[in-house]
Design an enzyme around this catalytic site. Structure first.
Site, PDB file in Angstrom:
ATOM      1  N   THR A  54      -8.479   6.579  -2.055  1.00  0.00           N
ATOM      2  CA  THR A  54      -9.833   6.066  -2.237  1.00  0.00           C
ATOM      3  C   THR A  54     -10.825   7.204  -1.974  1.00  0.00           C
ATOM      4  O   THR A  54     -11.936   7.200  -2.492  1.00  0.00           O
ATOM      5  CB  THR A  54     -10.137   4.892  -1.275  1.00  0.00           C
ATOM      6  OG1 THR A  54      -9.645   5.226   0.025  1.00  0.00           O
ATOM      7  CG2 THR A  54      -9.498   3.616  -1.748  1.00  0.00           C
TER       8      THR A  54
ATOM      9  N   HIS B 155       0.798  -1.234   0.000  1.00  0.00           N
ATOM     10  CA  HIS B 155       0.000   0.000   0.000  1.00  0.00           C
ATOM     11  C   HIS B 155       0.824   1.275   0.000  1.00  0.00           C
ATOM     12  O   HIS B 155       0.256   2.359   0.128  1.00  0.00           O
ATOM     13  CB  HIS B 155      -0.923   0.048   1.219  1.00  0.00           C
ATOM     14  CG  HIS B 155      -2.019  -0.958   1.190  1.00  0.00           C
ATOM     15  ND1 HIS B 155      -3.242  -0.715   0.599  1.00  0.00           N
ATOM     16  CD2 HIS B 155      -2.079  -2.212   1.665  1.00  0.00           C
ATOM     17  CE1 HIS B 155      -4.009  -1.782   0.738  1.00  0.00           C
ATOM     18  NE2 HIS B 155      -3.322  -2.708   1.382  1.00  0.00           N
TER      19      HIS B 155
ATOM     20  N   LYS C 135     -14.490   8.460  -3.766  1.00  0.00           N
ATOM     21  CA  LYS C 135     -15.729   8.804  -3.058  1.00  0.00           C
ATOM     22  C   LYS C 135     -16.231  10.188  -3.483  1.00  0.00           C
ATOM     23  O   LYS C 135     -17.426  10.397  -3.699  1.00  0.00           O
ATOM     24  CB  LYS C 135     -15.489   8.781  -1.536  1.00  0.00           C
ATOM     25  CG  LYS C 135     -15.181   7.392  -1.018  1.00  0.00           C
ATOM     26  CD  LYS C 135     -14.519   7.386   0.366  1.00  0.00           C
ATOM     27  CE  LYS C 135     -13.853   6.031   0.608  1.00  0.00           C
ATOM     28  NZ  LYS C 135     -12.902   6.013   1.722  1.00  0.00           N
TER      29      LYS C 135
ATOM     30  N   LYS D 112       1.087  14.496   1.066  1.00  0.00           N
ATOM     31  CA  LYS D 112      -0.272  14.805   0.627  1.00  0.00           C
ATOM     32  C   LYS D 112      -0.452  16.318   0.405  1.00  0.00           C
ATOM     33  O   LYS D 112      -1.459  16.770  -0.104  1.00  0.00           O
ATOM     34  CB  LYS D 112      -1.291  14.281   1.631  1.00  0.00           C
ATOM     35  CG  LYS D 112      -1.303  12.737   1.707  1.00  0.00           C
ATOM     36  CD  LYS D 112      -2.263  12.220   2.739  1.00  0.00           C
ATOM     37  CE  LYS D 112      -2.216  10.720   2.959  1.00  0.00           C
ATOM     38  NZ  LYS D 112      -2.950   9.920   1.961  1.00  0.00           N
TER      39      LYS D 112
ATOM     40  N   LYS E 114      -7.981  14.034   4.699  1.00  0.00           N
ATOM     41  CA  LYS E 114      -7.182  12.807   4.672  1.00  0.00           C
ATOM     42  C   LYS E 114      -6.144  12.937   5.775  1.00  0.00           C
ATOM     43  O   LYS E 114      -6.034  13.991   6.390  1.00  0.00           O
ATOM     44  CB  LYS E 114      -6.519  12.595   3.317  1.00  0.00           C
ATOM     45  CG  LYS E 114      -5.790  13.852   2.779  1.00  0.00           C
ATOM     46  CD  LYS E 114      -5.187  13.620   1.411  1.00  0.00           C
ATOM     47  CE  LYS E 114      -6.165  13.713   0.263  1.00  0.00           C
ATOM     48  NZ  LYS E 114      -6.297  12.494  -0.489  1.00  0.00           N
ATOM     49  N   ARG E 115      -5.361  11.870   6.018  1.00  0.00           N
ATOM     50  CA  ARG E 115      -4.296  11.996   7.000  1.00  0.00           C
ATOM     51  C   ARG E 115      -3.405  13.183   6.652  1.00  0.00           C
ATOM     52  O   ARG E 115      -3.243  13.513   5.471  1.00  0.00           O
ATOM     53  CB  ARG E 115      -3.445  10.719   7.021  1.00  0.00           C
ATOM     54  CG  ARG E 115      -4.075   9.575   7.781  1.00  0.00           C
ATOM     55  CD  ARG E 115      -3.213   8.329   7.684  1.00  0.00           C
ATOM     56  NE  ARG E 115      -3.056   7.911   6.305  1.00  0.00           N
ATOM     57  CZ  ARG E 115      -1.899   7.532   5.762  1.00  0.00           C
ATOM     58  NH1 ARG E 115      -0.796   7.504   6.475  1.00  0.00           N
ATOM     59  NH2 ARG E 115      -1.843   7.159   4.496  1.00  0.00           N
TER      60      ARG E 115
HETATM   61  C1  NBG Z   1      -2.578   3.752   1.872  1.00  0.00           C
HETATM   62  C2  NBG Z   1      -2.167   4.650   0.731  1.00  0.00           C
HETATM   63  C3  NBG Z   1      -3.360   5.102  -0.079  1.00  0.00           C
HETATM   64  C4  NBG Z   1      -4.204   3.911  -0.488  1.00  0.00           C
HETATM   65  C5  NBG Z   1      -4.542   3.092   0.748  1.00  0.00           C
HETATM   66  C6  NBG Z   1      -5.332   1.857   0.398  1.00  0.00           C
HETATM   67  C7  NBG Z   1      -1.150   3.083   3.760  1.00  0.00           C
HETATM   68  C8  NBG Z   1       0.099   2.428   4.172  1.00  0.00           C
HETATM   69  N1  NBG Z   1      -1.381   3.184   2.457  1.00  0.00           N
HETATM   70  O1  NBG Z   1      -2.946   5.796  -1.220  1.00  0.00           O
HETATM   71  O2  NBG Z   1      -1.463   5.748   1.220  1.00  0.00           O
HETATM   72  O3  NBG Z   1      -5.377   4.329  -1.113  1.00  0.00           O
HETATM   73  O4  NBG Z   1      -3.374   2.670   1.395  1.00  0.00           O
HETATM   74  O5  NBG Z   1      -4.678   1.093  -0.559  1.00  0.00           O
HETATM   75  O6  NBG Z   1      -1.936   3.482   4.579  1.00  0.00           O
END
Ligand code: NBG
Length: 835
Positions: free
Chosen positions: A676, A377, A680, A574, A568-569
């Site tokens: 994701t 991920h 949305k 980001k 988002k985080r």
């Molecule tokens: C996150 C990514 C996102 C991705 C999500 C689900 C982690 C380690 N990775 O870009 O930063 O959409 O995983 O795949 O949280």
């Protein structure tokens, strides 16, 4: 409460959009069931019931329905001898479950009406449920969407994870700063879970290995753990769409074998007597305990082994009881490793096969590889886990031995190749020796799996050329792509019921069964009557969000302003800071040229920063400080507002996304694996401003260039630029706007009480701009002006919005899961409605 159905009690959007009224008998039946639960399970009568009591009674009443179908699903999987999928994940960001359960059981309208008869508003109950924050961000939410889609597609699946007492921290903002408090989702009980007291497994740690000589002269390694912690199962049913199939989310809680050292207690050491228990139970206390200290690192590894081992013991037990022969495991079980957190499971399965079942090594390795697959991920080096060898050796001595042997055999094989240089072997090794010896968990997951996947096309390609370049050359074709998806049940129907009703009017009511039929909406992009209704729904959602902002922050928003959303985080890659810089630039321009025709705009931020991530926390503070100054500036006249909504979680996302006009997806290209949230937003009709990163690339392919605002360096350009150096000085010198915005931040315009507060941020951007904020600033700024131009042309704006919605069908997690099922797990799927 007069027992009369009174439609006027029901004031929310969903009810008005729900269409035909539910059948009277069904409503009466549900009402009676809720009353029965209220009396016998909650022990309250109507007069004394609190909203929380009503929540529990309602949850229990729908739970009964779910349980009936759940038991059938389990029976059916047994009878048919189906292959099962096991999804191992340290995070399941499931959020609230009441509306989800009611929606998927197709009981929502009836239950709303039944509660209304009792004078209770379902929306109030929705808000009472704690948000299960058992995850951090996209990875955890993806696992939750996948669980729902696996149930929807009738895959016999189990999610395995940890039942954290406190999930991700609760964020409060005080004086603009993030404060972390424990999340307490379990403090008033959890109506969805079932404790399984018969499912308890011992999880060993530490100790030593004894070598025994078998009669045939072979050596056998026997691990004698020094400590054992118990894993106790809690099951939560996950209902698929239309309730035909229900799967289990099995979460493990840690328990000490002995609750108390009675001898110590009686001798007067009351605290010491509890030490073992505290130590054992700390494993399932919190999600992501800080790992900057050695103790924190050890706890993290203990968590990972704890849940991997409990899950494997459980699934092996099931396999043996159903099929008898451990050798057929790979035919009947597919285990998906969600990122590297569960990667130790590879060594654990080898331990089970070789040590407990006496399977010869090579055969065991074959079974292991055929059973596991791994999803990566992120390419961020700090997120690719490695564990110090001494820690692993101390905590899991047998597993370390197994990892060494896997590595030796692997290096022996690749060492025979013509290009086997020392550097290549070092890169291929499971042990990283560049700064102390560490075990590379990504490599372990890769080697132990038959398939490895990335989560968007770009990300999967980059995996092959970056972190897994060498391993890919040894096993070409192992890396595949499975672009992420989202469940439309939650992110369309539950989050935006009014839009769902409008769309189903056009495409029919099988939209949630087959998302691809959204394509039929495309022709309506030019239908004025349709776009007017579409726009009215957005406006109503914006009015609702404005009320929430007013309640929580005391800031008044104009629902006709452009809602520009970045949630988002909080992370430097980001680039929330890029967004803040543009905000500051526009703030300065509004003040300098107040007479221009400005587009009223609201910048909405939300997100948590990791507790130890100082820069991200400073970015949160900056967003808040900028908001404070901008929102109170008289010259701005409300043309620009900046709000930071605290404690971002699934429920807040459900409120914000349907109210967004513009979706910020502006990561440094090559760094966001997929995203994701981007899906949305686009599904709910927000236009994206974004870089060519992650799944943005695939969103662009589907919605078409005129309907998305793409700017900035590409992943290749980012790489090239970084090799030339990452100073921001040149870009800043070239852009007066940027240098002025940075100057005002650096000089304390937004932090007059501490003028140099943001000096470190500005210095980093100036001299060490790894995330290339300065390089992308001008193109981002200019693209935002394109957004303004488009917003002025409302017809064109709504046309693009409808085109976005209509092209999002492919991003359903049903599609993603179907691909996993066919290409990785080899299990059948049954679409909903085909039962
Ligand atoms: C996150 C990514 C996102 C991705 C999500 C689900 C982690 C380690 N990775 O870009 O930063 O959409 O995983 O795949 O949280």
């Amino acid at each position: 409460m007069d027992g009369q159905a009174d439609a006027s009690l029901v004031t929310n959007v969903e009810a008005t959009a729900a269409g035909a009224a539910p059948a009277v008998t069904e409503v009466a039946e549900i009402r009676d069931r809720i009353l029965e639960k209220l009396k016998h399970s909650v022990s309250k009568n109507v007069a004394s019931a609190t909203p929380h009591d009503w929540f529990i009674a309602t949850a229990l009443s729908v739970r009964d329905k779910i349980v009936e179908s759940w038991l059938n699903s389990i029976d059916n999987a047994k009878k048919t001898g189906r292959k099962r999928v096991y999804y191992l994940s340290l995070e399941f960001l499931i959020g609230r479950l009441l509306i989800d359960a009611l929606t998927n059981m197709e009981l929502i309208d009836q239950t709303r009406a039944a509660l209304a008869e009792l004078g209770v508003d379902l929306e109030t109950l929705r808000e009472i449920e704690p948000d299960a924050a058992l995850g951090n961000g996209g990875l955890g939410r993806l696992a939750a969407c996948f669980m729902e889609s696996m149930a929807t597609l009738s895959i016999a699946a189990y999610g395995y994870g940890i039942r954290y007492d406190h999930g991700l921290f609760r964020q409060r903002i005080k004086d603009g700063r993030q404060l972390e408090y424990p999340e307490d989702w379990l403090s008033y009980g959890n109506p969805w879970e079932f404790q399984r007291r018969e499912l308890v497994y011992g999880i060993g740690f530490g100790g030593h290995i004894e070598t025994q000589t078998l009669p045939d002269g072979e050596l056998k390694q026997v691990w004698m753990p020094g400590e054992t912690v118990e894993a106790l199962a809690y099951d939560t049913p996950i209902a698929g769409w239309r309730g035909a199939h229900i799967n289990t989310l099995r979460l493990w809680a840690a328990r000490a074998a002995d609750p108390l050292r009675l001898d110590m207690f009686n001798s007067g050491d009351h605290v010491g007597a509890l030490m073992d228990r505290v130590r054992a139970e700390s494993i399932s206390k919190v999600l992501y305990p800080g790992d900057t200290s050695p103790a924190g690192q050890e706890l993290r590894l203990r968590q990972e082994y704890f849940f991997a081992s409990a899950s494997l013991q459980d699934l092996v037990r099931r396999h043996l009881s159903l099929f008898g022969d451990i050798r057929t495991l790979a035919d009947k079980a597919a285990i998906q490793l969600n990122d590297t957190h569960p990667a130790i499971a590879v060594a654990e399965l080898m331990h089970i096969l070789v040590d407990r079942h006496d399977i010869p090594w090579d055969e065991a390795w074959g079974i292991t590889k055929a059973t596991f697959s791994y999803t990566n991920h992120t390419l961020l080096p700090e997120a690719l886990e490695t564990w110090p060898v001494p820690l692993m050796e101390r905590l899991l001595p047998r597993h370390m031995q197994i990892i060494y042997l896997i590595n030796a055999l692997h290096l022996e094989k690749v060492g025979k190749g013509p290009d086997a240089s020392g550097a290549r072997l070092a890169a291929l090794s499971l042990i990283d020796e560049s700064h102390g010896r560490r075990v590379r968990m990504g490599h372990l997951a890769f080697l132990g799996s038959h398939k490895v996947n990335g989560v968007s096309a770009l990300h999967s390609d980059l995996m092959k050329t970056t972190v897994f370049r060498d391993l890919e050359s040894v096993e070409p074709g192992k890396i595949t792509n499975k672009t992420n998806g989202i469940t439309f049940r939650r992110w369309l129907k539950e989050a935006n019921p009014a839009l769902t009703s409008l769309l189903t009017e056009v495409v029919g009511d099988t939209l949630l069964d087959d998302a691809t039929i959204l394509e039929k909406v495309a022709p309506y992009a030019d239908d004025a009557a349709f776009t007017e209704r579409y726009a009215a729904i957005r406006r109503a959602n914006k009015v609702a969000l404005s009320a929430l902002v007013r309640d929580r922050l005391g800031v008044k928003l104009d629902p006709d302003a452009l809602f520009d959303v970045h949630i988002k985080r909080i992370h430097e890659y980001k680039r929330q800071i890029l967004n803040i810089l543009e905000t500051v630039a526009i703030f300065e321009e509004i003040r300098a040229q107040p007479f221009r025709e400005w587009i009223p705009r609201v910048k909405i931020f939300a997100g948590k920063a990791a507790a130890s991530y100082t820069t991200a926390k400073l970015i949160i503070q900056l967003a808040n400080d900028v908001g404070k100054v901008v929102n109170s500036d008289p010259t701005v006249r409300g043309l620009l507002k900046v709000v930071f909504l605290p404690n971002y979680n699934v429920s807040l996302a459900e409120r914000i996304i349907p109210a967004a006009d513009l979706s910020e997806q502006i990561s440094t290209a090559g760094m966001e694996a997929s995203g994701t949230g981007n899906m949305k937003f686009a599904l709910n009709g927000a236009l994206t401003i974004g870089t060519l990163d992650g799944a943005n690339v695939e969103i662009l392919e589907r919605v078409g260039a005129p309907n998305i605002f793409i700017f900035g360096l590409t992943a290749d350009q980012v790489e090239a630029k970084r090799t030339q150096g990452i100073s921001g000085q040149e870009a800043i010198a070239k852009s007066q706007r940027l240098s002025e915005a940075l100057e005002s931040i650096a000089s304390g315009v937004f932090s007059p009480e501490q003028p140099d507060r943001y000096r470190p941020l500005v210095d980093a951007l100036t001299y060490n701009d790894f995330f290339l904020v300065t390089a992308d600033f001008d193109s981002y700024y200019n693209m935002q002006r394109d957004v303004f131009r488009r917003w002025r042309d409302k017809k064109s704006w709504w046309r693009s919005a409808v085109i976005n919605t209509s092209n999002m069908g492919w991003f359903s997690s049903d599609r993603t899961i179907t691909e996993y099922a066919q290409e990785i797990w080899n299990v059948p799927t049954t679409p909903p409605g085909r039962h």
